[in-house]
Design a protein around this motif. Structure first.
Motif, PDB file in Angstrom:
ATOM      1  N   UNK A 221      38.722  58.187 -16.576  1.00 25.41           N
ATOM      2  CA  UNK A 221      39.786  57.145 -16.706  1.00 25.41           C
ATOM      3  C   UNK A 221      40.890  57.589 -17.737  1.00 25.41           C
ATOM      4  N   UNK A 222      42.045  57.762 -16.953  1.00 25.04           N
ATOM      5  CA  UNK A 222      43.334  58.015 -17.884  1.00 25.04           C
ATOM      6  C   UNK A 222      43.489  59.291 -17.500  1.00 25.04           C
ATOM      7  N   UNK A 223      42.703  60.303 -17.003  1.00 25.93           N
ATOM      8  CA  UNK A 223      43.141  61.547 -16.662  1.00 25.93           C
ATOM      9  C   UNK A 223      43.639  62.108 -15.413  1.00 25.93           C
ATOM     10  N   UNK A 224      44.560  62.936 -15.360  1.00 25.81           N
ATOM     11  CA  UNK A 224      45.284  63.386 -14.180  1.00 25.81           C
ATOM     12  C   UNK A 224      44.448  63.475 -12.910  1.00 25.81           C
ATOM     13  N   UNK A 225      44.833  63.040 -11.869  1.00 27.91           N
ATOM     14  CA  UNK A 225      43.868  63.190 -10.574  1.00 27.91           C
ATOM     15  C   UNK A 225      45.089  64.169  -9.677  1.00 27.91           C
ATOM     16  N   UNK A 226      44.563  64.953  -8.972  1.00 32.34           N
ATOM     17  CA  UNK A 226      45.096  65.778  -7.930  1.00 32.34           C
ATOM     18  C   UNK A 226      44.639  65.047  -6.463  1.00 32.34           C
ATOM     19  N   UNK A 227      45.508  64.555  -5.745  1.00 31.94           N
ATOM     20  CA  UNK A 227      44.968  63.890  -4.329  1.00 31.94           C
ATOM     21  C   UNK A 227      44.785  65.104  -3.610  1.00 31.94           C
ATOM     22  N   UNK A 228      43.749  64.940  -2.645  1.00 32.88           N
ATOM     23  CA  UNK A 228      43.447  66.408  -1.933  1.00 32.88           C
ATOM     24  C   UNK A 228      44.267  66.074  -0.688  1.00 32.88           C
ATOM     25  N   UNK A 229      44.553  67.421  -0.175  1.00 30.87           N
ATOM     26  CA  UNK A 229      45.405  67.527   1.184  1.00 30.87           C
ATOM     27  C   UNK A 229      44.904  66.507   2.123  1.00 30.87           C
ATOM     28  N   UNK A 230      45.967  66.085   2.890  1.00 30.78           N
ATOM     29  CA  UNK A 230      45.665  65.043   3.676  1.00 30.78           C
ATOM     30  C   UNK A 230      46.046  65.707   5.335  1.00 30.78           C
ATOM     31  N   UNK A 231      45.141  65.500   6.325  1.00 36.94           N
ATOM     32  CA  UNK A 231      45.300  66.390   7.445  1.00 36.94           C
ATOM     33  C   UNK A 231      45.250  65.280   8.556  1.00 36.94           C
ATOM     34  N   UNK A 232      45.688  65.827   9.819  1.00 35.18           N
ATOM     35  CA  UNK A 232      45.726  64.898  11.013  1.00 35.18           C
ATOM     36  C   UNK A 232      46.206  65.855  12.118  1.00 35.18           C
ATOM     37  N   UNK A 233      46.484  65.131  13.264  1.00 37.09           N
ATOM     38  CA  UNK A 233      46.955  65.926  14.556  1.00 37.09           C
ATOM     39  C   UNK A 233      47.958  65.375  15.102  1.00 37.09           C
ATOM     40  N   UNK A 234      48.884  65.945  15.348  1.00 34.83           N
ATOM     41  CA  UNK A 234      50.250  65.558  16.023  1.00 34.83           C
ATOM     42  C   UNK A 234      50.328  65.860  17.437  1.00 34.83           C
ATOM     43  N   UNK A 235      50.291  65.032  18.562  1.00 33.61           N
ATOM     44  CA  UNK A 235      50.545  65.646  19.770  1.00 33.61           C
ATOM     45  C   UNK A 235      51.737  64.996  20.337  1.00 33.61           C
ATOM     46  N   UNK A 236      52.770  65.836  20.685  1.00 32.62           N
ATOM     47  CA  UNK A 236      54.083  65.512  20.916  1.00 32.62           C
ATOM     48  C   UNK A 236      54.255  64.550  22.313  1.00 32.62           C
ATOM     49  N   UNK A 237      55.067  63.518  22.105  1.00 34.70           N
ATOM     50  CA  UNK A 237      55.153  62.722  23.275  1.00 34.70           C
ATOM     51  C   UNK A 237      56.382  62.843  23.914  1.00 34.70           C
ATOM     52  N   UNK A 238      57.399  63.700  23.182  1.00 39.23           N
ATOM     53  CA  UNK A 238      58.629  64.031  24.055  1.00 39.23           C
ATOM     54  C   UNK A 238      59.145  65.655  23.549  1.00 39.23           C
ATOM     55  N   UNK A 239      59.797  66.140  24.437  1.00 41.34           N
ATOM     56  CA  UNK A 239      60.440  67.386  24.240  1.00 41.34           C
ATOM     57  C   UNK A 239      61.803  67.499  23.499  1.00 41.34           C
ATOM     58  N   UNK A 240      62.013  68.461  22.789  1.00 40.09           N
ATOM     59  CA  UNK A 240      63.215  68.588  21.604  1.00 40.09           C
ATOM     60  C   UNK A 240      62.862  68.644  20.580  1.00 40.09           C
ATOM     61  N   UNK A 241      63.926  68.589  19.549  1.00 42.86           N
ATOM     62  CA  UNK A 241      63.559  68.772  18.368  1.00 42.86           C
ATOM     63  C   UNK A 241      63.208  67.569  17.492  1.00 42.86           C
ATOM     64  N   UNK A 242      61.950  67.685  16.980  1.00 43.07           N
ATOM     65  CA  UNK A 242      61.551  66.332  16.364  1.00 43.07           C
ATOM     66  C   UNK A 242      61.146  66.695  14.977  1.00 43.07           C
ATOM     67  N   UNK A 243      61.313  65.437  14.128  1.00 41.47           N
ATOM     68  CA  UNK A 243      61.276  65.753  12.473  1.00 41.47           C
ATOM     69  C   UNK A 243      60.050  65.112  12.082  1.00 41.47           C
ATOM     70  N   UNK A 244      59.539  65.477  10.885  1.00 43.98           N
ATOM     71  CA  UNK A 244      58.435  64.948  10.241  1.00 43.98           C
ATOM     72  C   UNK A 244      58.756  64.619   8.848  1.00 43.98           C
ATOM     73  N   UNK A 245      58.606  63.210   8.445  1.00 41.92           N
ATOM     74  CA  UNK A 245      59.013  62.947   7.203  1.00 41.92           C
ATOM     75  C   UNK A 245      57.828  62.137   6.518  1.00 41.92           C
ATOM     76  N   UNK A 246      57.654  62.074   5.227  1.00 46.56           N
ATOM     77  CA  UNK A 246      56.951  61.446   4.563  1.00 46.56           C
ATOM     78  C   UNK A 246      56.943  59.989   4.634  1.00 46.56           C
ATOM     79  N   UNK A 247      55.806  59.247   5.003  1.00 48.97           N
ATOM     80  CA  UNK A 247      55.904  57.753   5.195  1.00 48.97           C
ATOM     81  C   UNK A 247      54.881  57.084   4.058  1.00 48.97           C
ATOM     82  N   UNK A 248      54.490  56.030   4.578  1.00 47.03           N
ATOM     83  CA  UNK A 248      53.573  55.058   3.737  1.00 47.03           C
ATOM     84  C   UNK A 248      52.565  55.971   3.074  1.00 47.03           C
ATOM     85  N   UNK A 249      52.255  56.005   1.802  1.00 48.42           N
ATOM     86  CA  UNK A 249      51.014  56.511   0.964  1.00 48.42           C
ATOM     87  C   UNK A 249      50.181  55.302   0.782  1.00 48.42           C
ATOM     88  N   UNK A 250      48.757  55.578   1.120  1.00 48.70           N
ATOM     89  CA  UNK A 250      47.887  54.740   0.958  1.00 48.70           C
ATOM     90  C   UNK A 250      46.718  55.390   0.071  1.00 48.70           C
TER      91      UNK A 250
END
Length: 450
Positions: free
Chosen positions: A321-350
């Motif tokens: 309790x009260x000590x710093x916590x490092x969140x582990x790296x989060x992973x997932x797979x992105x399969x594009x649905x469109x061709x072109x320049x696509x950007x990836x931005x941080x969204x809701x953190x849960x």
């Protein structure tokens, strides 16, 4: 005033007196509950007379706590531990730290709190009449998780006992120390125990890291070599971007962090790795291994639209309790649905906290605008999807678009946390003291990244 390590001898005569005062008990922020107003009644016992140089013991008996154990759950035997502070006045000034054992009978729901007596020791340094006045106190409950409720006076409290300290030195009968402002270290402990060992949350233990090892760095991470495997660049390191989050109660109101999104190309899809701040928060409570788990919705923009869920593993080690916590790296797979320049931005953190069958879900949404961490030259893949999250229109490349809240992006590669979406506290995850919830401690603002 120094907590005496000196010898304690019987004082004559002893005195005991009761004092009552209006009290406010503050529930931890995660509870979402307002402060509790009540009355604390304390009986103090101390010697009536003492001499300079004496070391004495003072006893704090809680005759009546500020509130009852509410109708939530029963408290087990020997799970409650109080600590508190006495103010010293009159011929001396300072404070005395008081501590009680973790000792109590079973306390049923909706019944009076029964707290063990607290004790503290003092050494006298100056002659005169010295007063002892009860002040703030804290109650720790060790199960089902270690939690604290802090209570403090809401009015001027009258002294509980007055001790006459005379010159004469030598003997060690009781009396309060003449506290010159150097209160020194008192021997009675100051914090309520019950926290578990271990300080960090599993570090960077999750699977495929994107590592920015190859060329094409910079802000965009370069461009892909085509649609399906083959040669060309495979690693696409993102840039670190600042993000402000606003969390839904019972989470903290506002937090700020830095986030990096990396990608590794595999065929036409991308393995994503999201890194958050190092020491992102203080552990909200003493938590066992496997209790705290992060996830994020990565927002897809530009040519493609929607979001990709990335999930990190739970903490590998117990959290203190009260000590710093490092969140582990989060992973997932992105399969594009469109061709072109696509950007990836941080969204809701849960942040999900699970203790047995009890679960708490704390979503933290992005506040204001955020700069994309990564840009990719994508090629639409079979089974991928693009388009607005609400339009439901047909995406490019013949893929059906946005039938879900995420915009219909397929094959996210992270588990569905839908069952954890109900907010509020589940019985067994929170222990209340008269409406003041014993649960997580306040979060610190997120710090710099790894």
């Amino acid at each position: 005033m120094l907590g005496g390590a000196g010898m304690l001898l019987a004082a004559s005569p002893a005195q005991a007196a009761d004092v009552s005062y209006a009290t406010e008990c503050i529930p931890p922020p995660i509870s979402g509950l307002p402060a509790v107003q009540g009355t604390t009644k304390v009986q103090l016992t101390a010697p009536a007379e003492a001499k300079v140089g004496d070391t004495v013991e003072v006893v704090w008996k809680t005759v009546e706590a500020a509130s009852k154990n509410p109708d939530i759950l029963d408290l087990d035997k020997d799970t409650v531990k109080p600590t508190g502070t006495l103010k010293v006045g009159g011929a001396a000034t300072g404070t005395v730290q008081m501590e009680g054992p973790r000792q109590n009978p079973p306390i049923p729901k909706n019944s009076a709190m029964v707290l063990p007596d607290m004790k503290g020791t003092l050494k006298l340094e100056k002659a005169g009449e010295i007063t002892l006045t009860p002040d703030a106190y804290k109650i720790n409950v060790s199960k089902p998780i270690s939690t604290d409720t802090k209570c403090s006076p809401k009015e001027t409290v009258q002294p509980g006992v007055t001790i006459k300290v005379t010159d004469g030195g030598g003997s060690t009968t009781g009396g309060t120390t003449s506290g010159s402002t150097t209160a020194g270290g008192t021997t009675s402990g100051t914090t309520a125990g019950g926290t578990t060992s271990g300080t960090t949350a599993g570090g960077t233990t999750s699977g495929t890291t994107a590592g920015g090892t190859t060329s094409g760095g910079g802000d965009s991470g370069g461009s892909t070599s085509g649609s399906g495997g083959g040669g060309g660049q495979t690693d696409f390191p993102g840039k670190e971007v600042s993000v402000n989050f606003t969390c839904t109660s019972p989470g903290p109101p506002d937090i700020a962090s830095k986030v990096t999104i990396n990608a590794k190309k595999s065929g036409g899809s991308y393995a994503l790795t999201v890194k958050t701040a190092k020491g992102v928060m203080d552990s909200p409570a003493a938590l066992p291994a496997g209790a705290l788990k992060p996830s994020m919705d990565v927002t897809i923009g530009g040519a493609d639209k929607g979001s990709v869920k990335v999930t990190g593993p739970a903490n590998a080690e117990p959290l203190e309790q009260g000590k710093p916590v490092d969140l582990a790296d989060m992973t997932g797979t992105y399969k594009p649905g469109a061709s072109g320049k696509s950007t990836l931005s941080p969204g809701t953190l849960t942040i999900d906290v699970t203790l047995g069958a009890s679960k708490i879900n704390i979503p933290c949404k992005v506040k204001g605008s955020v700069t994309p961490s990564l840009e990719l030259d994508t090629t639409a893949q079979q089974g991928g999807a693009s388009g607005s999250a609400t339009s439901g229109s047909t995406g490019t490349g013949g893929s059906a678009a946005g039938g879900t809240a995420s915009g219909g992006l397929a094959a996210t590669g992270a588990e569905d946390n839908g069952t954890l979406r109900a907010l509020g506290l589940v019985a067994g995850t929170a222990i209340l003291l008269g409406g003041a919830v014993f649960t997580f401690t306040p979060w610190r603002r997120l710090r710099g990244t790894r």
